[in-house]
Scaffold this active site. Structure first.
Site, PDB file in Angstrom:
ATOM      1  N   ASP A   2     -15.207  -6.220  37.906  1.00 36.71           N
ATOM      2  CA  ASP A   2     -14.933  -7.112  39.025  1.00 36.71           C
ATOM      3  C   ASP A   2     -15.649  -6.655  40.299  1.00 36.71           C
ATOM      4  O   ASP A   2     -16.188  -7.464  41.061  1.00 36.71           O
ATOM      5  CB  ASP A   2     -13.427  -7.171  39.287  1.00 36.71           C
ATOM      6  CG  ASP A   2     -12.650  -7.467  38.019  1.00 36.71           C
ATOM      7  OD1 ASP A   2     -13.246  -8.031  37.095  1.00 36.71           O
ATOM      8  OD2 ASP A   2     -11.455  -7.137  37.958  1.00 36.71           O
ATOM      9  N   GLY A  56      -6.781 -14.115  37.365  1.00 33.92           N
ATOM     10  CA  GLY A  56      -7.861 -13.568  36.542  1.00 33.92           C
ATOM     11  C   GLY A  56      -9.226 -13.835  37.140  1.00 33.92           C
ATOM     12  O   GLY A  56     -10.238 -13.781  36.441  1.00 33.92           O
ATOM     13  N   SER A 113      -2.276 -10.196  56.767  1.00 35.68           N
ATOM     14  CA  SER A 113      -2.969 -11.254  56.022  1.00 35.68           C
ATOM     15  C   SER A 113      -2.329 -12.603  56.295  1.00 35.68           C
ATOM     16  O   SER A 113      -1.182 -12.682  56.731  1.00 35.68           O
ATOM     17  CB  SER A 113      -2.934 -10.962  54.524  1.00 35.68           C
ATOM     18  OG  SER A 113      -1.916 -11.691  53.907  1.00 35.68           O
TER      19      SER A 113
HETATM   20  C1  GLA Z   1      -9.927  -7.311  34.415  1.00 38.91           C
HETATM   21  C2  GLA Z   1     -10.401  -5.925  34.825  1.00 38.91           C
HETATM   22  C3  GLA Z   1     -11.858  -5.711  34.447  1.00 38.91           C
HETATM   23  C4  GLA Z   1     -12.118  -6.078  32.991  1.00 38.91           C
HETATM   24  C5  GLA Z   1     -11.515  -7.426  32.650  1.00 38.91           C
HETATM   25  C6  GLA Z   1     -11.590  -7.744  31.185  1.00 38.91           C
HETATM   26  O1  GLA Z   1     -10.597  -8.272  35.161  1.00 38.91           O
HETATM   27  O2  GLA Z   1     -10.253  -5.750  36.220  1.00 38.91           O
HETATM   28  O3  GLA Z   1     -12.211  -4.367  34.729  1.00 38.91           O
HETATM   29  O4  GLA Z   1     -11.674  -5.073  32.132  1.00 38.91           O
HETATM   30  O5  GLA Z   1     -10.142  -7.505  33.038  1.00 38.91           O
HETATM   31  O6  GLA Z   1     -12.898  -7.936  30.806  1.00 38.91           O
END
Ligand code: GLA
Length: 399
Positions: free
Chosen positions: A194, A143, A82
């Site tokens: 996600d 996040g 990477s």
């Molecule tokens: C992270 C996790 C998801 C979800 C969110 C909270 O992003 O990967 O699966 O649980 O937190 O909504």
């Protein structure tokens, strides 16, 4: 107003991202790749910690994305490199899987392993020997789902390289493969939000995901037509889903549904929450009210009631802060400052314990809100936050 010093994080175009991945590949491996896959990061608008409770979420795909350049090898080995790390990770294909040591590359190798596992409905796919080079504009540990973007970029590219030409029809299966890579190989006990966002979202739309029915629907956002935009603020407090906090919240939810005798908290009510001891009572209250807020948010968007949508953001943040207890002072400060400077709403987004907040704001106020948040961080003696002006983007695909 001078916002130039803020440095909004540039996603670049898909062509630029793919070119950077191709160039990195050629330098690392000494030949040209066959294909480049791209997958977006995501920001969740509402519906947090609901996915593993079979609830609802409402994410959008970001223009910030991960690019995987892949080249077929003539043997049964895999090499992964990477732009962010100098080392090349290498393994025979048949040694990939849950037993291998974990590291960032396990999100990649996990996809190759998951492809080859028997699936109840579909035959396993033989993964080819491959070289893979990763380039990404999704900030890590913020996040914004850099891990799922990594998995999905690799999945679409290797799926095509393995001759599975119809990957448009195979998206639901690719979501499952990416979830298995993350939960079984990379060892992050996440819930699927996600990966679904990366693979199923559409431009101009938020994605209403129902984790009980495994279904997803597009919701027209129309923000630009109403002079609005989404500003993402990365607090710089790094969160890691393999750390204990996320897993312990998930375990509390599982304990609560077991105590209530329910298959999942999707079926719980506020009266059920009231029958539990603390902290389970507050955890369930968050999940029940958050699922309701997703429905309210879709109704607000459909009615073009963006003031109402902003209020739902703020209520969601309070619930994550007070009932689910996954916020932190930096995220609370972003939300408070954004709202006091006239944003329609703001909330932490993603798993919490750090990471980012999302702000719904009139475009003409974005600069003032960004400067105000930067000043709040300065006054508190915290490192400067990072800002992303975001629009919706394409789901994972080949570039
Ligand atoms: C992270 C996790 C998801 C979800 C969110 C909270 O992003 O990967 O699966 O649980 O937190 O909504």
């Amino acid at each position: 107003m001078d916002v130039s010093g803020l440095g909004y994080l540039d996603p670049g175009t898909p062509t630029e991202g793919a070119d950077a991945a191709r160039t990195g590949f050629a330098i690392a491996f000494g030949y040209q790749p066959d294909l480049v896959g791209r997958a977006p990061g995501r920001v969740n608008l509402v519906g947090e910690h609901t996915d593993y409770n079979r609830g609802l979420s409402l994410p959008i795909a970001l223009p910030h994305a991960t690019y995987a350049a892949v080249g077929r090898r003539t043997d049964e080995r895999v090499r992964i490199a990477s732009a962010r790390s100098g080392e090349v990770w290498e393994s025979p294909l048949d040694e990939l899987g849950p037993e291998q040591p974990t590291g960032w590359w396990s999100y990649v190798s996990g996809v190759l392993w998951a492809m080859q596992q028997p699936d109840q409905d579909e035959p396993p796919v033989t993964a080819p020997g491959v070289d893979i080079f990763i380039h990404s504009t999704v900030p890590l540990g913020s996040g914004l789902s850099s891990s799922a973007a990594l998995e999905a970029a690799v999945a679409v590219a290797v799926w095509a390289l393995a001759g599975q030409n119809g990957y448009e029809e195979d998206r639901a299966r690719l979501v499952e493969l990416c979830v298995r890579a993350e939960t079984e190989v990379a060892d992050a006990p996440t819930g699927g939000l996600d990966q679904a966002a990366a693979l199923l979202s559409a431009p101009g739309q938020a994605l209403l995901i129902d984790f009980d029915e495994s279904s997803a629907f597009d919701v027209d956002l129309h923000l630009v037509d109403h002079g609005l935009e989404l500003l993402v603020v990365d607090s710089g407090v790094s969160h890691a889903l393999v750390d204990g906090g996320y897993g312990s919240r998930r375990a509390e939810c599982e304990r609560a549904s077991a105590e209530l005798g329910l298959a999942s908290l999707r079926l719980a009510t506020l009266a059920d929450a009231g029958r539990l001891d603390e902290p389970l009572q507050r955890r369930v209250r968050h999940v029940v009210t958050e699922i309701a807020r997703v429905n309210q948010a879709v109704a607000a968007i459909d009615a073009r009631d963006y003031v109402g949508l902003g209020a739902i953001f703020v209520a969601s943040h309070a619930s994550l802060r007070d009932d689910f207890e996954v916020s932190c002072p930096e995220l609370d400060a972003i939300v408070d400052r954004a709202v006091s400077l006239g944003a329609l709403g703001a909330r932490m987004t993603g798993g919490g314990f750090g990471g980012s907040a999302v702000v719904l704001v009139e475009s003409e106020r974005t600069g003032a809100v960004s400067l105000g948040i930067a000043a709040a961080f300065r006054d508190a003696g915290w490192a400067p936050p990072r800002f992303l002006r975001v629009t919706t983007s394409e789901p994972a695909g080949l570039v």
